[in-house]
Scaffold this active site. Sequence first.
Site, PDB file in Angstrom:
ATOM      1  N   ASP A 219      -5.065 -29.761 -35.147  1.00 36.61           N
ATOM      2  CA  ASP A 219      -6.459 -29.398 -34.926  1.00 36.61           C
ATOM      3  C   ASP A 219      -7.040 -28.751 -36.183  1.00 36.61           C
ATOM      4  O   ASP A 219      -6.370 -27.943 -36.851  1.00 36.61           O
ATOM      5  CB  ASP A 219      -6.532 -28.432 -33.743  1.00 36.61           C
ATOM      6  CG  ASP A 219      -7.942 -28.126 -33.313  1.00 36.61           C
ATOM      7  OD1 ASP A 219      -8.661 -29.070 -32.916  1.00 36.61           O
ATOM      8  OD2 ASP A 219      -8.343 -26.946 -33.359  1.00 36.61           O
ATOM      9  N   GLU A 268      13.478 -33.269 -41.145  1.00 31.39           N
ATOM     10  CA  GLU A 268      14.790 -32.843 -40.664  1.00 31.39           C
ATOM     11  C   GLU A 268      15.270 -33.695 -39.503  1.00 31.39           C
ATOM     12  O   GLU A 268      16.463 -33.695 -39.165  1.00 31.39           O
ATOM     13  CB  GLU A 268      14.739 -31.372 -40.206  1.00 31.39           C
ATOM     14  CG  GLU A 268      14.473 -30.365 -41.306  1.00 31.39           C
ATOM     15  CD  GLU A 268      14.219 -28.965 -40.763  1.00 31.39           C
ATOM     16  OE1 GLU A 268      13.925 -28.067 -41.567  1.00 31.39           O
ATOM     17  OE2 GLU A 268      14.295 -28.775 -39.512  1.00 31.39           O
TER      18      GLU A 268
END
Length: 571
Positions: A219, A268
């Site tokens: 956002d 990751e």
Amino acid sequence: MLRLVTLETLTAPDRARADAAWWRQAAVYQIYPRSFADRNGDGIGDIAGITARVPYLARLGIDAVWLSPFYPSELADGGYDVADYRAVDPRLGTLEDMDALIAALEAEGIRTIVDIVPNHTSDQHTWFQEALASPAGSPARDRYIFRDGRGPDGAEPPTDWVSVFGGPAWHRVADGQWYFHNFAPEQPDLNWANREVRDDFLTTLRFWSDRGVAGFRIDVAHMLTKDLTEPLPSQAEMDALPREGDHPIIDRDDVHEVYAEWRRVFDEYDPPRTAVAEAWVAPHRRPRYASAEGLGQAFNFDLLEADFDAEQFVSIVDDNLRLAAASGSSTTWVLSNHDVVRHATRYGLDRPARSADGRPVEKHGNAWLLAGGPESALDRAAGLARARAASLFVLGLPGSAYLYQGEELGLHEVATIPDVERQDPTFFRNPGVELGRDGCRVPLPWSAEGPSFGFGPGGSHLPQPDWFAEHAVETQEDDPSSTLELYRAALALRHELQGAESLRWVPTGDAQVVRFARPGGWHVVTNFGDGDAPLAPGDEVLLASRSLSGAVLPPATTAWIRVDDEGDRPA
């Protein structure tokens, strides 16, 4: 011949690469949780309600669901005032309910994207409550943006800045200091120069990634970092500055240091987590948000501000494919979302006045809403026909398509909501200027009858109009002429036909008829004009946005065409 490539035909390494790049041409369905489906009967949509509708989502044929905020919130801004980023609003469910939803979607091959709101928290967040209870200059206040006021007693705000939602952008607390809120007062802005703030959001990203979330929608991604070094400019001085680079609060270059850290977290995981930036920035600034070193993808909102117009659509497609190439990402296509008037209504209204740069002078549809949404000003049938044509055009483009709940039902904006039942802060903070965004957030109609059209047994938190009955899922189910079945057919065919992320414009000899070719031997042709347009000899129509009679394309119609690999037929 049409050559189809599926995951089953790929080698194992190619399948792995295709899986990691699933987002590049995905169809993503945005769910506004409080208005999708209510399972417990309290009038508010919930997580269990979404889970119960997973079969509907699977049949629709989407690749991912994007969930607007479902976190604990006082709903000062429809859930975008977050009190806890690693929890579920008890009115909507529990973390266990979220786990069940993610698993149910995954079982159908649908990925989950969640909204992250990093610019501000709720004023009910434990951090902000701690800040209020702490003295000026304390570490607790340093997580936010607190300043002393102006004047001999500090009674004037630090600047005359105006918030996005209207009214002052500073709010005074009991001890006399002021805090900055670029949106509602209940949404204090975070201080992204604070290491603790940065680390906490890394924890949040890992928290949801570990629970199986595939990606994140960020956002107001362009507003996190700020430079509030004294002396601060006035609002007029700030308005005169370029809205990029070294601007005090908008699209600063240093925001990308944040997203470089986030990218390391995303990478990751296997496959890497995805992200898409909600960044209302100049087009040339968009690629950096979408780069592989940053969030990876950024929304292009250009079609939200465009008319149903051939020249505008072609220009927007060209511009955004070029920008996507510059970032190495894929572009995104959006016709409706939770912040704008639904496109079926926008296309049924007179075109708005435009400034010299071609942008609407007023928000498309806002004047109609402020006038009370008179039916005399809205051509519902024409708006829906254009919306169906635009949707089929967009679903044929390379890149990701973001769909907003209810657009597959052909829903129009709900204009006649009594003032006492409105919820959007933009309505209350800008009286007579904005009617707010409630009209596109009204709970969905699932059945043609009942007090909430099947949304839930306890009614709906925003009033639904009687005309929802004709748009209900139950009404449209298995009707080959319905908007719902058009979307289902288009999404299924899109999966079959999808190939490389490219297109080639095919001349038609008519400026109002736009045609482009996609790899694999299929074309998309849209008639933006007011008269019938002939199809090329030998065109085989695979799908059309309305019924065709003979080899002509009616006004406001899109068709997907099968051609042989040599076929630039209209030329």
